[in-house]
Design a protein around this motif. Structure first.
Motif, PDB file in Angstrom:
ATOM      1  N   VAL A 139       0.852  -1.121   0.001  1.00 25.19           N
ATOM      2  CA  VAL A 139      -0.149   0.002  -0.038  1.00 25.19           C
ATOM      3  C   VAL A 139       1.033   1.229  -0.109  1.00 25.19           C
ATOM      4  O   VAL A 139       1.834   1.344   0.839  1.00 25.19           O
ATOM      5  CB  VAL A 139      -1.014   0.044   1.099  1.00 25.19           C
ATOM      6  N   GLY A 140       0.552   2.179  -0.845  1.00 25.97           N
ATOM      7  CA  GLY A 140       1.283   3.346  -0.986  1.00 25.97           C
ATOM      8  C   GLY A 140       0.291   4.316  -1.627  1.00 25.97           C
ATOM      9  O   GLY A 140      -0.718   4.416  -1.540  1.00 25.97           O
ATOM     10  N   ARG A 141       1.288   5.667  -1.951  1.00 33.68           N
ATOM     11  CA  ARG A 141       0.395   6.588  -2.779  1.00 33.68           C
ATOM     12  C   ARG A 141      -0.516   6.619  -3.535  1.00 33.68           C
ATOM     13  O   ARG A 141      -1.483   7.160  -3.810  1.00 33.68           O
ATOM     14  CB  ARG A 141       1.502   7.752  -3.053  1.00 33.68           C
ATOM     15  N   ARG A 142      -0.170   5.595  -4.343  1.00 28.33           N
ATOM     16  CA  ARG A 142      -0.966   5.048  -5.860  1.00 28.33           C
ATOM     17  C   ARG A 142      -1.877   4.187  -5.377  1.00 28.33           C
ATOM     18  O   ARG A 142      -2.430   3.562  -6.138  1.00 28.33           O
ATOM     19  CB  ARG A 142      -0.188   4.723  -6.891  1.00 28.33           C
ATOM     20  N   GLY A 143      -2.121   3.678  -4.190  1.00 33.65           N
ATOM     21  CA  GLY A 143      -3.280   2.600  -3.743  1.00 33.65           C
ATOM     22  C   GLY A 143      -2.617   1.321  -3.139  1.00 33.65           C
ATOM     23  O   GLY A 143      -1.578   1.159  -2.704  1.00 33.65           O
ATOM     24  N   ALA A 144      -3.538   0.344  -3.103  1.00 33.13           N
ATOM     25  CA  ALA A 144      -3.333  -1.045  -2.443  1.00 33.13           C
ATOM     26  C   ALA A 144      -3.108  -2.108  -3.589  1.00 33.13           C
ATOM     27  O   ALA A 144      -3.984  -2.028  -4.597  1.00 33.13           O
ATOM     28  CB  ALA A 144      -4.289  -1.361  -1.600  1.00 33.13           C
ATOM     29  N   ARG A 230       8.551  -1.950  -9.699  1.00 34.05           N
ATOM     30  CA  ARG A 230       8.563  -0.494  -9.072  1.00 34.05           C
ATOM     31  C   ARG A 230       7.918   0.456 -10.367  1.00 34.05           C
ATOM     32  O   ARG A 230       7.058   1.154  -9.529  1.00 34.05           O
ATOM     33  CB  ARG A 230      10.024  -0.341  -8.837  1.00 34.05           C
ATOM     34  N   LYS A 231       8.172   0.255 -11.579  1.00 31.86           N
ATOM     35  CA  LYS A 231       7.700   0.940 -12.381  1.00 31.86           C
ATOM     36  C   LYS A 231       5.985   0.790 -12.452  1.00 31.86           C
ATOM     37  O   LYS A 231       5.330   1.879 -12.516  1.00 31.86           O
ATOM     38  CB  LYS A 231       8.140   0.699 -13.684  1.00 31.86           C
ATOM     39  N   TRP A 232       5.571  -0.258 -12.093  1.00 29.51           N
ATOM     40  CA  TRP A 232       4.139  -0.871 -12.196  1.00 29.51           C
ATOM     41  C   TRP A 232       3.582  -0.026 -11.058  1.00 29.51           C
ATOM     42  O   TRP A 232       2.320   0.533 -11.123  1.00 29.51           O
ATOM     43  CB  TRP A 232       3.904  -2.210 -12.334  1.00 29.51           C
ATOM     44  N   LEU A 233       4.078  -0.184  -9.882  1.00 28.23           N
ATOM     45  CA  LEU A 233       3.388   0.460  -8.768  1.00 28.23           C
ATOM     46  C   LEU A 233       3.094   1.899  -8.906  1.00 28.23           C
ATOM     47  O   LEU A 233       2.158   2.254  -8.199  1.00 28.23           O
ATOM     48  CB  LEU A 233       4.411   0.092  -7.445  1.00 28.23           C
ATOM     49  N   ARG A 234       3.821   2.765  -9.844  1.00 33.81           N
ATOM     50  CA  ARG A 234       3.534   3.986  -9.828  1.00 33.81           C
ATOM     51  C   ARG A 234       2.477   4.343 -10.770  1.00 33.81           C
ATOM     52  O   ARG A 234       2.287   5.497 -11.088  1.00 33.81           O
ATOM     53  CB  ARG A 234       5.009   4.596 -10.310  1.00 33.81           C
ATOM     54  N   THR A 235       1.941   3.223 -11.279  1.00 35.71           N
ATOM     55  CA  THR A 235       0.592   3.438 -12.269  1.00 35.71           C
ATOM     56  C   THR A 235      -0.470   3.555 -11.645  1.00 35.71           C
ATOM     57  O   THR A 235      -1.448   3.846 -12.442  1.00 35.71           O
ATOM     58  CB  THR A 235       0.874   2.755 -13.336  1.00 35.71           C
ATOM     59  N   GLY A 236      -0.665   3.430 -10.458  1.00 31.56           N
ATOM     60  CA  GLY A 236      -1.779   3.348  -9.701  1.00 31.56           C
ATOM     61  C   GLY A 236      -2.429   4.672 -10.028  1.00 31.56           C
ATOM     62  O   GLY A 236      -1.753   5.894  -9.867  1.00 31.56           O
ATOM     63  N   ARG A 237      -3.789   4.772  -9.863  1.00 28.89           N
ATOM     64  CA  ARG A 237      -4.536   5.932 -10.030  1.00 28.89           C
ATOM     65  C   ARG A 237      -5.280   6.581  -8.738  1.00 28.89           C
ATOM     66  O   ARG A 237      -5.626   7.735  -8.585  1.00 28.89           O
ATOM     67  CB  ARG A 237      -5.751   5.774 -10.672  1.00 28.89           C
ATOM     68  N   ASP A 238      -4.978   5.629  -7.559  1.00 28.05           N
ATOM     69  CA  ASP A 238      -5.427   6.380  -6.325  1.00 28.05           C
ATOM     70  C   ASP A 238      -4.371   7.286  -5.865  1.00 28.05           C
ATOM     71  O   ASP A 238      -3.228   7.254  -6.294  1.00 28.05           O
ATOM     72  CB  ASP A 238      -5.625   5.243  -5.313  1.00 28.05           C
TER      73      ASP A 238
END
Length: 260
Positions: A139-144, A230-238
């Motif tokens: 869970v991070g800035r871009r969601g879970a 790591r790149k994918w985790l930054r694609t979250g929209r939350d």
């Protein structure tokens, strides 16, 4: 989510523990905790002996070459710090007798970097009401996110045909559906603990076969090139605040117990 490490997409090991911790004996209860404590203590002592020995050798060698013990001590300290950093990147947070697969360790190494950026991470979590596990809950800035790490035969091509994933001639749709089911169940359980609805994005991080994409959404699950987590985790929209991240993380710790 059951993690399946397969070289050809054929037969797979049986038993939930065998899927994430192959060839390991089950250890539960007080005996398991005592064993973990003993292993952890002995391993920590061994690591410090090795690190100190390396630093001492470097310090002595440089000191003799330069004729200045202060230069030797300086290089010894640099060597000690370097070995500690290198070791920390290789060590797994999962107990040694429940050693994760190579794919899971590679994903875990990437997630250690994300933790420095404020992401919170849980490894090898059971999903009550299901038969599998989530290899990595983040869970991070871009969601879970829920990630399962897989190592597949690199000799077999990976392709998407009519919204179906094939590894060579073997269909991987069942594996995708399992990943989605466990992520949705995790979202339900964590949301219940929080008292509000949340979304958990499901994914499979694949190591081995080449893929024509970094990440591709298929049947509700993101199929990721393993080295691009790591790149994918930054694609979250939350867009979560620090307090929301902490709330979801603490709720996940309660709702998704450790698998081991």
């Amino acid at each position: 989510m059951n993690s399946h490490n397969s070289s050809s997409g054929g037969s797979e090991p049986e038993g939930n523990n065998a899927l994430f911790f192959p060839n390991q004996r089950r250890t539960d209860g007080i005996g398991g905790k005592a064993l973990y404590g003993a292993l952890k203590s002995n391993d920590a002592l061994r690591r410090w002996i090795i690190r100190s020995t390396i630093a001492a050798i470097v310090a002595g060698g440089i000191g003799m070459l330069t004729g200045d013990w202060r230069v030797g001590v300086t290089f010894g300290l640099v060597a000690l710090v370097s070995v500690m950093v290198w070791s920390s990147r290789r060590e797994s947070e999962i107990p040694r007798w429940r050693k994760p697969s190579a794919a899971q360790r590679r994903t875990e190494a990437q997630l250690k970097v994300m933790k420095q950026l404020g992401y919170r991470v849980l490894h090898a979590r059971a999903v009550p009401g299901g038969n599998g596990q989530i290899d990595h809950f983040i869970v991070g800035r871009r969601g879970a996110f829920a990630i399962d790490s897989e190592s597949w035969d690199k000799r077999l091509p990976l392709r998407n045909k009519l919204e179906k994933l094939y590894h060579g001639r073997f269909s991987k749709n069942e594996r995708i559906d399992e990943a989605l089911e466990e992520a949705e169940r995790a979202a339900e359980l964590v949301g219940k603990e929080l008292g509000r609805e949340i979304k958990v994005r499901a994914s499979l991080a694949i190591y081995g076969p080449g893929m024509p994409w970094d990440s591709h959404r298929l049947r509700g699950v993101d199929i990721i090139t393993g080295t691009k987590v790591r790149k994918w985790l930054r694609t979250g929209r939350d867009r979560l605040s620090e307090s929301e991240i902490e709330e979801i993380y603490q709720a996940a710790r309660k709702a998704l117990p450790p698998r081991y």
